[in-house]
Design an enzyme around this catalytic site. Structure first.
Site, short mmCIF file in Angstrom:
data_model
loop_
_atom_site.label_atom_id
_atom_site.label_comp_id
_atom_site.label_asym_id
_atom_site.label_seq_id
_atom_site.Cartn_x
_atom_site.Cartn_y
_atom_site.Cartn_z
N ASP A 234 0.84 -1.19 0.00
CA ASP A 234 0.00 0.00 0.00
C ASP A 234 0.88 1.24 0.00
O ASP A 234 1.96 1.26 0.59
CB ASP A 234 -0.92 0.01 1.23
CG ASP A 234 -0.16 0.05 2.54
OD1 ASP A 234 0.08 1.16 3.06
OD2 ASP A 234 0.23 -1.02 3.06
N SER A 235 0.41 2.27 -0.69
CA SER A 235 1.06 3.59 -0.71
C SER A 235 2.52 3.47 -1.14
O SER A 235 2.81 2.99 -2.22
CB SER A 235 0.92 4.25 0.66
OG SER A 235 1.30 5.59 0.63
N ALA A 236 3.44 3.87 -0.27
CA ALA A 236 4.86 3.77 -0.61
C ALA A 236 5.27 2.32 -0.86
O ALA A 236 6.08 2.03 -1.73
CB ALA A 236 5.70 4.38 0.51
#
Length: 855
Positions: A234-236
């Site tokens: 998720d995300s980074a």
């Protein structure tokens, strides 16, 4: 006050009461004022959870990075129903990953872009922390596991029990590339870093993958076939997954079966429109991830003369860390027919001439040639202009007004990478020259998140490599990127789902119907790509039918699995149009949610015999494009509809030459916030500068004492080639030893240029001093010829230091080493898990009441 459970409670409690009091009023006012569709915030539980998360992140920006890292990397015991076995991915596997990265970069890029091949291999730990995770119910049955001649620990036995689960999800957690850990994300995994900046996290994730497919000596697990592994993040963490996939592809290494990318952060330049549009509907702070000054961050600690963002003054050819020239190229002057001085990149600033019928014919890889010549212009060959003058290099900023002198950044704006590295394709994967030839991708985004546009663009770029070229300035001098344009042309199979009204990383909000739908769909995708052969997947890249959301309250498991390998990666070590309206097609798709409190619940219940969720009729170019891409929107009840046509999406109407460019508006917004922080913490900044000077002196004293005690290294004292040097001093003469698999340490960085935040090259932080001490006295790399003994005075001094111990290595950075709870095992992360459970139960109870009333 640092980030702790207590400080979080003090900061968040008023937010909870405020949200509760305002929720009904705001919802009533909004529904009366217009006929807007429902939003996730209309549910009081989501509204509360959203504001709690937003308040916590806000608390993080008011504290130091180290404080936030310590809180989010505090060990939290796993729940009783989960089997969790910690493992350490050894240095030998990390070295294999490093060798792959060295091959990918090549010597020139290692020197001029990365800053060397050694500094990013320096670490305080003896490997990468990871966990094997599965649900006890999935591995409880079966014969007792044994290995002949070995007494297994409970963790080792668990790992062997997990081998009955064929599929492995390799999950990489998010956290802005500098915070978060196994502990912050474990509760999500059970449902289905500035100190070590880029490319350190790439090495960690690559090492985790190699650890699975090529277990080193001593590993308890068998080799996992690459076709049974699915990346997820998720995300980074999702951005890291994508970057590692391109590395594996480019080097011809075995690719996993697929990847799940949840709100992937793939453009660290913030060049897409939604960055400026969606901050009110997202949990990401308006001004970005600011922080109270500490010895670690920001860089520099206080703004230089003129500020952190200043008008460009550079006139020399660009060097690493500097902006490019102010002079307009001959191409710019010929193109406009003017001889005046230009301060900005004409080609990118003046978009209209690309879309105008009066554009001259210009061969440019960013767009198709336009043919009608304008008066006073002429056709200009590609080779006659220097693209470097048209696409500004960081830290130069693209201005909205082409006649305004451009700004340039004097401070690092992202903790993950130096400003001049932000446009590298492994930092911002949106700038990869090709995202073709990758395994199937399932990409999820929230329509209300600031990263929405880059995620939508990413999905289409992967599925249609020829339609979304990378701007020339990125690949101009990159041989690998140039070659990849021609080499990887096969479209990647992509399923893109954008969830109405949801914010960044929607899976955090477990109790919402959107998240439940997402978890079920992720499970179906993982099972699909890991249980079918390549030939089948070529024709059927995704599950054939959607499963209705929330048929069961408990999360869907992949029958028995998957088990999850979860690395503690070193990220914890860190031209617009109005948004397109959602399509109204498919609003009457039958609901099959047992938990729903939709107004048409009674009507829904009558249709519960219809288990399969119906898809909305395809619109325009359809849900499926070229047999490679599934494009869908999901409403707050888990109803699927086709996404609107590509040409109506603002993300897909951007010119390639505007993507991956640092622009004026987001820079000014960041600068406004940073100015407030600089003023607010001015007194603290002065203390930090004194602390840095103190630790620099301490590091020098440590090195001097080590040399006096017999420390020998090629950079200090005698060298390897010195004929007078005797045999190596035995490690038995000290409390430490030389580790054969540890290649480099902080003393091996001669001629290297680590980024300003990298712990390996620093001497002015407590973590840097601890790293030095550990490498000298405890776990020395092979370049150290001796391991000296501590002097008696050093032992006494360490005994009185609460952060030191003469018999053990000093604690390393909290970004790399978990913090233990020594007293009452109450922690905010566990409390958050409890809050989510409470919200989920309340949501379920409310739905049950509605069903009973309807009956």
């Amino acid at each position: 006050m640092p980030v702790t459970t207590a400080s979080a409670a003090v900061h968040i409690t008023p937010v909870v009461f405020k949200t509760f009091l305002k929720h009904a009023k705001n919802k009533t006012r909004r529904l009366k004022a217009s006929k807007e569709e429902e939003r996730p915030q209309d549910d009081v539980f989501f509204d509360q959870a959203f504001n709690v998360v937003k308040a916590f992140i806000d608390l993080g920006t008011k504290n130091t990075i180290e404080s936030l890292q310590a809180f989010t990397n505090t060990h939290v015991p796993a729940p009783y129903w989960a089997a969790v076995s910690p493992v350490k991915i050894p240095l030998s596997t990390c070295n294999d990953a490093a060798d792959a990265l060295i091959e990918w970069f090549g010597p020139e890029e290692l020197t001029h872009v990365v800053g060397g091949e050694r500094w990013w291999q320096v670490r305080g730990s003896t490997g990468v922390d990871a966990e094997w995770i599965a649900q006890e119910a999935d591995i409880a049955s079966g014969a007792e596991v044994k290995i002949k001649g070995k007494n297994l620990t409970a963790d080792e036995a668990n790992i062997l029990r997990m081998e009955k689960l064929d599929t492995v999800m390799l999950y990489v957690h998010g956290g802005g590339y500098f915070w978060g850990s196994i502990n912050t994300h474990r509760y999500q995994i059970l449902r289905y870093a500035p100190q070590y900046p880029w490319p350190c996290p790439l090495q960690d994730v690559l090492a985790a993958y190699l650890y699975l497919i090529r277990p080193p000596a001593g590993a308890i697990h068998k080799a996992v076939p690459h076709s049974k592994i699915v990346f997820a993040g998720d995300s980074a963490g999702a951005g890291l997954c994508l970057a590692v996939l391109t590395i594996l592809r480019d080097l011809g290494l075995e690719l996993p079966a697929g990847a799940v990318l949840i709100s992937p952060w793939v453009d660290l330049t913030h060049s897409f429109p939604s960055i400026m549009q969606n901050f009110e509907t997202d949990i990401i702070p308006k001004h970005g991830f600011l922080a109270k000054p500490s010895t670690l961050w920001p860089v520099p600690t206080q703004p230089e003369s003129g500020g952190r963002v200043v008008p460009t003054v550079t006139t020399d050819p660009p060097k690493p860390g500097n902006s490019d020239t102010l002079k307009a190229s001959p191409f710019s002057q010929e193109r406009t027919g003017k001889g005046s001085k230009f301060y900005g990149p004409v080609e990118t600033l003046q978009m209209d001439d690309r879309n105008s019928p009066d554009s001259p014919t210009v061969s440019h890889p960013d767009s198709s040639p336009r043919t009608k010549a304008a008066e006073g212009t002429e056709t200009i060959p590609e080779e006659d202009h220097n693209i470097n003058h048209h696409e500004p290099k960081p830290p130069k900023v693209l201005m909205e007004n082409p006649n305004t002198p451009p700004l340039e950044l004097r401070s690092q704006i992202q903790m993950y990478a130096a400003t001049e590295q932000l446009t590298h394709p492994l930092v911002s994967p949106i700038l990869q020259s090709s995202l073709g030839n990758l395994p199937p991708l399932y990409i999820l985004a929230g329509d209300g998140e600031v990263l929405r546009d880059e995620i939508i663009y990413l999905a289409h770029k992967a599925a249609h490599p020829a339609d979304y070229p990378t701007r020339s300035g990125v690949i101009h001098d990159a041989a690998r990127q140039k070659a990849n344009v021609q080499k990887f042309t096969t479209p990647t199979n992509v399923r893109l789902q954008v969830f109405d009204g949801m914010c960044h990383v929607l899976t955090v909000f477990l109790f919402t119907k959107s998240a439940k739908y997402a978890y079920r769909s992720i499970a179906e995708f993982v099972k699909h790509v890991s249980t079918h052969d390549d030939e089948y997947l070529r024709n059927n890249p995704f599950p054939a039918h959607d499963t209705p959301s929330n048929v069961e309250e408990k999360p869907d498991r992949l029958e028995r699995g998957p088990r999850t390998m979860y690395p503690q990666n070193s990220e914890t070590r860190q031209a617009t149009s109005e948004p397109c309206p959602s399509s109204s097609v498919g609003k009457d798709t039958p609901q099959t949610d047992a938990d729903t409190d939709h107004p048409l619940l009674a009507k829904t219940l009558l249709k519960r015999m219809q288990i399969q969720t119906k898809r909305s009729p395809e619109i325009d170019d359809g849900t499926i494009l070229q047999g490679q891409m599934v494009r869908e929107r999901i409403d707050i009840h888990g109803t699927v509809r086709a996404m609107e046509p590509r040409e109506t999406l603002q993300a897909l109407n951007m010119m390639p030459c505007h993507i991956g460019i640092i622009k004026e508006a987001p820079v000014q917004r960041w600068n406004d916030g940073q100015k407030k922080w600089d003023a607010r913490f001015a007194a603290n900044t002065k203390k930090v500068l004194k602390q840095k000077a103190h630790y620099e002196a301490k590091a020098e004293r440590l090195i001097k004492n080590a040399l006096d005690q017999g420390f020998v290294h090629q950079s200090y004292g005698l060298s390897h080639e010195d004929d007078q040097f005797p045999d190596k001093v035995s490690a038995d003469t000290s409390i430490g030893r030389i580790q054969s698999d540890r290649r480099w340490g902080p003393f091996d960085l001669r001629n290297e240029k680590p980024p300003a935040t990298a712990i390996a090259g620093r001497r002015d932080t407590p973590e840097a001093v601890a790293l030095l001490k550990k490498h000298i006295y405890h776990t020395a790399p092979v370049t150290h010829l001796t391991v000296p003994k501590l002097k008696q005075m050093d032992v006494i001094r360490a005994a009185f230091d609460p952060h030191d111990d003469p018999n053990k290595p000093p604690r390393q950075s909290v970004s790399e080493e978990q913090t233990k709870i020594h007293f009452i095992p109450i922690h905010g992360l566990r409390m958050w898990d409890g809050i989510l459970g409470y919200f989920g139960k309340k949501s379920k109870a409310r739905a049950a009441n509605g069903i009973n009333a309807a009956k």
